[in-house]
Design a protein around this motif. Structure first.
Motif, PDB file in Angstrom:
ATOM      1  N   ALA A   1       0.818  -1.220   0.000  1.00 21.39           N
ATOM      2  CA  ALA A   1       0.000   0.000   0.000  1.00 21.39           C
ATOM      3  C   ALA A   1       0.848   1.265   0.000  1.00 21.39           C
ATOM      4  O   ALA A   1       0.380   2.336  -0.380  1.00 21.39           O
ATOM      5  CB  ALA A   1      -0.934  -0.003   1.209  1.00 21.39           C
ATOM      6  N   ALA A   2       2.117   1.161   0.417  1.00 20.83           N
ATOM      7  CA  ALA A   2       2.991   2.332   0.454  1.00 20.83           C
ATOM      8  C   ALA A   2       3.531   2.700  -0.929  1.00 20.83           C
ATOM      9  O   ALA A   2       4.066   3.789  -1.111  1.00 20.83           O
ATOM     10  CB  ALA A   2       4.153   2.082   1.420  1.00 20.83           C
ATOM     11  N   VAL A   3       3.382   1.815  -1.904  1.00 19.15           N
ATOM     12  CA  VAL A   3       3.865   2.076  -3.261  1.00 19.15           C
ATOM     13  C   VAL A   3       2.700   2.634  -4.078  1.00 19.15           C
ATOM     14  O   VAL A   3       1.603   2.071  -4.052  1.00 19.15           O
ATOM     15  CB  VAL A   3       4.405   0.771  -3.910  1.00 19.15           C
ATOM     16  CG1 VAL A   3       4.821   1.015  -5.347  1.00 19.15           C
ATOM     17  CG2 VAL A   3       5.573   0.219  -3.096  1.00 19.15           C
ATOM     18  N   PRO A   4       2.902   3.744  -4.789  1.00 18.97           N
ATOM     19  CA  PRO A   4       1.823   4.313  -5.592  1.00 18.97           C
ATOM     20  C   PRO A   4       1.248   3.307  -6.596  1.00 18.97           C
ATOM     21  O   PRO A   4       1.988   2.476  -7.137  1.00 18.97           O
ATOM     22  CB  PRO A   4       2.497   5.484  -6.319  1.00 18.97           C
ATOM     23  CG  PRO A   4       3.671   5.840  -5.455  1.00 18.97           C
ATOM     24  CD  PRO A   4       4.138   4.545  -4.862  1.00 18.97           C
ATOM     25  N   ALA A   5      -0.030   3.395  -6.826  1.00 19.36           N
ATOM     26  CA  ALA A   5      -0.718   2.492  -7.753  1.00 19.36           C
ATOM     27  C   ALA A   5      -0.037   2.480  -9.114  1.00 19.36           C
ATOM     28  O   ALA A   5       0.341   3.529  -9.641  1.00 19.36           O
ATOM     29  CB  ALA A   5      -2.177   2.910  -7.902  1.00 19.36           C
TER      30      ALA A   5
END
Length: 107
Positions: free
Chosen positions: A71-75
Motif C-alpha cells: 500500500a505504500a507504493v503508488p498504484a
C-alpha cells in the motif's frame, strides 16, 4: 586473473571466515576486509549493483523471486523491495543476474 590476485582473495576470505567466528573485534575486521575486497574488485573492473529501493523496470538483469502488493507504493508502480543477490558487472557487462523481491502498488 593472476595467481597473486587469487591469493589476495584467499587471504581476505580467511579473514572473513575468522571474523564470522569472533565477537566484538569482528566489526573492525569486517570493515578492513570489505575495503580490501572492494579495492580488488575495482582493480578487476567488477561492479556490484544493489537495486533495493530503486524503481523496477522490465528488462533489468534480475530474476524476480517474489512480487508483493504494498500500500505504500503508488498504484501502478513497482519498486525493488529487497535485493536478495546483486547484479554483478565486469567491464560494464553483466556477468551474473541479480535476484530481487518486488513491491507493487495496487489501486
Amino acid at each position: 586473473m593472476s595467481v597473486a590476485a587469487l591469493a589476495d582473495v584467499a587471504v581476505e576470505w580467511w579473514r572473513l571466515d575468522r571474523w564470522s567466528q569472533a565477537q566484538d573485534e569482528g566489526r573492525l575486521v569486517a570493515r578492513h576486509v570489505a575495503r580490501r575486497l572492494g579495492r580488488f574488485l575495482d582493480e578487476q573492473r567488477v561492479e556490484v549493483l544493489d537495486l533495493t529501493g530503486k524503481p523496477y523496470e522490465a528488462g533489468l538483469a534480475v530474476e524476480v523471486l517474489e512480487s508483493q502488493a504494498d500500500a505504500a507504493v503508488p498504484a501502478g508502480q513497482e519498486v525493488v523491495g529487497e535485493t536478495v543477490s546483486p547484479i554483478v558487472l565486469r567491464k560494464g557487462a553483466v556477468v551474473r543476474h541479480g535476484q530481487v523481491v518486488i513491491r507493487r502498488g495496487e489501486g
